[in-house]
Structures are given as structure tokens and as C-alpha cells.
Design a protein around this motif. Structure first.
Motif, short mmCIF file in Angstrom:
data_model
loop_
_atom_site.label_atom_id
_atom_site.label_comp_id
_atom_site.label_asym_id
_atom_site.label_seq_id
_atom_site.Cartn_x
_atom_site.Cartn_y
_atom_site.Cartn_z
N ASP A 197 0.97 -1.19 -0.07
CA ASP A 197 0.03 0.21 0.26
C ASP A 197 0.85 1.49 0.06
N GLY A 198 2.24 1.81 -0.92
CA GLY A 198 2.57 2.20 -1.42
C GLY A 198 4.05 2.37 0.02
N LYS A 199 4.10 1.65 0.75
CA LYS A 199 4.93 1.96 2.25
C LYS A 199 5.95 0.91 2.54
N GLU A 200 6.46 1.27 3.00
CA GLU A 200 8.14 0.36 2.45
C GLU A 200 8.30 -0.62 3.63
N LEU A 201 8.26 -2.30 3.72
CA LEU A 201 8.43 -3.13 4.85
C LEU A 201 9.81 -3.23 4.90
N SER A 202 10.44 -4.13 5.92
CA SER A 202 11.35 -4.87 5.71
C SER A 202 11.67 -5.34 7.11
N TYR B 265 20.34 -11.33 11.79
CA TYR B 265 21.32 -12.87 11.82
C TYR B 265 20.83 -13.84 11.84
N LEU B 266 21.82 -14.62 10.53
CA LEU B 266 21.94 -16.22 10.66
C LEU B 266 22.59 -17.09 12.05
N ASN B 267 22.80 -16.30 12.86
CA ASN B 267 24.44 -16.77 13.14
C ASN B 267 24.14 -16.42 15.56
N GLY B 268 24.23 -18.10 15.54
CA GLY B 268 23.91 -17.39 16.85
C GLY B 268 22.78 -16.89 17.95
N VAL B 269 22.21 -16.63 18.80
CA VAL B 269 21.10 -16.20 19.46
C VAL B 269 20.35 -15.83 18.37
N MET B 270 18.66 -15.47 18.10
CA MET B 270 18.10 -15.17 17.28
C MET B 270 17.64 -13.61 17.49
N ARG B 271 17.77 -12.74 16.09
CA ARG B 271 18.43 -11.13 16.29
C ARG B 271 17.13 -11.35 15.12
N GLU B 272 16.42 -10.18 14.96
CA GLU B 272 15.46 -10.01 14.40
C GLU B 272 14.87 -8.67 14.23
N SER B 273 14.85 -7.82 12.98
CA SER B 273 14.12 -6.34 13.26
C SER B 273 12.85 -6.59 12.46
N LEU B 274 11.77 -5.37 12.37
CA LEU B 274 11.08 -5.31 11.59
C LEU B 274 10.71 -4.18 11.47
N GLN B 275 11.17 -3.18 10.49
CA GLN B 275 10.53 -1.80 9.99
C GLN B 275 9.53 -1.47 9.39
N TYR B 276 8.07 -1.07 10.06
CA TYR B 276 7.27 -0.54 8.98
C TYR B 276 6.73 0.50 9.18
N SER B 277 6.30 1.25 8.58
CA SER B 277 5.20 3.18 8.74
C SER B 277 5.55 3.28 9.88
#
Length: 341
Positions: A88-93, A97-109
Motif C-alpha cells: 500500500d505504498g509503504k516500505e516494509l523491511s 542474523y543467521l548465526n548465534g542467538v536469534m535477533r530480528e527486526s521489522l521496520q514498517y510505517s
């Protein structure tokens, strides 16, 4: 050359790992548009260096893609993944990280949510793009011609893609130079090298798998509909509480983007003057406070890859400069600082 050979060897050795990562790690040849070699050659000759960089910007922000990449820093390699889409015209990323402790982020709106194994998830309000290649993908290349010269180096092959290299040469000694490799078909970035004035690679980001799709990744679209963790509201400086110091010299292209008083844990409750400068690619933080302990000379310069922490102590004042800049730049910034009258 040895560093490049090291990266090549590493890529081969981790394919066993990335084959089990899940979605977004295998090259999908069906999404690539087959073009005659003559047409590709004509396109390479037709575009200028700055036109390539501007097309890269548009592709990075507007296309749906999934990349697996390696972040190389002082012989340490970190495999990471980025999935990008426009909904809907907005970027989402989505980044992880693929190694070690699970670390994730989500950038949106206008928000960034952080998830780490064993810790409470949280969300911060931020309009700043924190994804890989974000610095070069959001740079104003027209204005940047005052600071950099752009030239086409040549063609090659990265992550199975035909690529072209664009060099951004610093016009002075106060910033680093860069080499950006772009996919000739999609214009997406495939590699970014940060070089000092001796052409030594300080940091390298290299894509090992790129998938471009017409539609947004279904899983990413589902994420956009999920309720995010609660927004964490950080204490912001009160209006009128500007830094007690000012910077009287800035490298070409840099400007002050923040100027206030901070409270740092290591300084207990004592306010610390904080100034941030930025040129569109690099952000540099300057902290000014009263001196707590005397430092030995060897403790005054700490460098890791392109990032330098430079400390200077004069009389009873301590200056700390942190950013992806040469030491000479940090020194000159500190020398230009004076107290606000």
C-alpha cells in the motif's frame, strides 16, 4: 586480493548453512528477465555513473526482493538476511542474523520492532532506514557531487548476477571512499566496499543470493498485519536544552542534525552535551563532558573497521567522537569545538 579470496572461500563453506535457512535464500532464475548480451552492453554504455546510482536508489526502495548477504569486518564474517516489500505504498523491511542467538527486526510505517531471544520485544518510533545498504540507498547523489566523484570501474559477476562497479571517490581526506556493485538487470546493490585513502577495504557487505519478485513475499505481508510489540517511549531532551558547546568546522556536505543534552549511565546524572552531524551517508556523534579519569594514549583511539572512537581530554573536559570517519576528521572536529557563549 587476499580478502576477496577469503570471502569467496567463505561463501562456498556456508552454502550448507544457508540452504537450510528457509525462504528467501535460493536464487529464483524465473524472476530474471533474459536479455541479449548486446542489449545489456548497450545499457552499460548508455548510463552514467550517477544515473546508475540513482536507479539503484529507486530499486532499493521500490522493489520486492530478498537478499542473503555477508557482513565482513576485520576478518569476522556475519551472515544476515533482508526481505523488503512495498505494501500500500509503504516500505516494509524484515532483517535477521543467521548465526548465534536469534535477533530480528521489522521496520514498517515509521516504527522499528526488535526481537531477541531471551529478551522482551519492543518497538521504537523511527523514520530512519536501518537496513543494509540504507546509507547509499538514501543519499542525494546530485548534492553529493560536492563531496564525491562518481566513476564507472567496470563489470563483473556477484551472486551469479552480471554486475557493474561504481566508485565514489572522496574529494578530500575527511571521509571514506566507496565501491558499489549493482545488478545490471534490477539495479539493486550487490556489494559495498568502504575504503580508506590507501584503498584498503575497511568493511565489506556482499550479497550471496538475490531474489526479485513482482509480488510481496506472502509471509512479509502477513507480518504487516500482526500487532507489533508495545512502543517504548524514550526520554527526550526538553525544549531549550541545547548543547553547551558548538562545532565550528564541518567537512563538506555535513550538517548538524542534533544538538542537545544527554544523560548517560556512565556519567551518572551529569548532563552530557551531544551533537550529531550527518552528510547523508555517515552519522557522527560527538559527546562532551567533564573528565572523570585520565586515559593513556593507546586508549584514545579505538577503531573497528570503518568506525572510529576518538577521545581527547583537554583541561577538565573530555571529547568523544564516534562514527565512520577517518581519525584526522575526528581530530579536526574536536579542535573546532568551543563553548557556547
Amino acid at each position: 586480493m587476499k580478502r576477496q579470496q577469503f570471502f569467496t572461500t567463505l561463501v562456498i563453506s556456508i552454502f550448507a548453512l544457508i540452504s537450510n535457512v528457509g525462504f528467501a535464500v535460493e536464487v529464483n532464475e524465473q524472476v530474471e528477465v533474459s536479455k541479449p548480451a548486446q542489449a545489456v552492453e548497450a545499457k552499460v554504455e548508455k548510463l552514467t555513473a550517477i544515473e546508475y546510482l540513482q536507479l539503484m536508489q529507486a530499486a532499493y526502495n521500490e522493489k520486492n526482493y530478498e537478499i542473503l548477504y555477508l557482513n565482513g569486518l576485520q576478518n569476522q564474517i556475519e551472515p544476515k538476511q533482508l526481505i523488503h516489500g512495498v505494501i500500500d505504498g509503504k516500505e516494509l523491511s524484515y532483517f535477521r542474523y543467521l548465526n548465534g542467538v536469534m535477533r530480528e527486526s521489522l521496520q514498517y510505517s515509521g516504527k522499528v520492532s526488535y526481537f531477541e531471544q531471551g529478551a522482551q520485544a519492543y518497538t521504537l518510533e523511527s523514520a530512519q532506514d536501518r537496513s543494509v545498504f540504507a546509507n547509499i540507498a538514501n543519499f542525494d547523489y546530485s548534492i553529493g557531487q560536492n563531496s564525491y566523484e562518481y566513476i564507472i570501474l567496470g563489470k563483473g559477476r556477484i551472486a551469479g548476477k552480471r554486475a557493474i562497479a561504481i566508485r565514489m571517490i572522496s574529494r578530500d581526506d575527511y571521509r571514506y571512499s566507496y565501491v558499489v556493485w549493482l545488478d545490471i538487470d534490477s539495479y539493486l546493490p550487490l556489494q559495498l566496499d568502504t575504503l580508506d585513502k590507501s584503498n584498503i577495504i575497511l568493511e565489506q557487505v556482499m550479497v550471496v543470493s538475490l531474489v526479485v519478485t513482482e509480488q510481496v513475499n506472502p509471509w512479509l505481508e502477513k507480518l504487516s498485519q500482526q500487532q507489533l510489540p508495545q512502543v517504548l517511549h524514550l526520554n527526550k531532551p526538553s525544549p531549550g536544552h541545547a548543547s553547551l558547546w558548538k562545532v565550528n568546522w564541518l567537512p563538506t556536505g555535513f550538517k548538524v542534525v542534533k544538538d542537545d543534552l544527554h544523560n548517560l549511565v556512565m556519567k551518572e546524572n551529569e548532563p552530557v552535551s551531544y551533537i550529531m552531524i550527518n552528510d547523508g551517508i555517515v552519522s557522527v556523534s560527538i559527546y562532551i563532558s567533564t573528565k572523570k579519569i585520565a586515559l593513556a594514549e593507546k586508549q584514545k583511539i579505538i577503531q573497528r573497521g570503518a568506525t572510529v572512537l576518538y577521545t581527547s581530554q583537554k583541561n577538565n573536559i573530555e571529547y568523544n567522537v564516534v562514527g565512520d570517519i577517518p581519525v584526522i576528521t575526528a581530530k579536526r572536529l574536536i579542535e573546532s569545538i568551543t563553548r557556547v557563549q
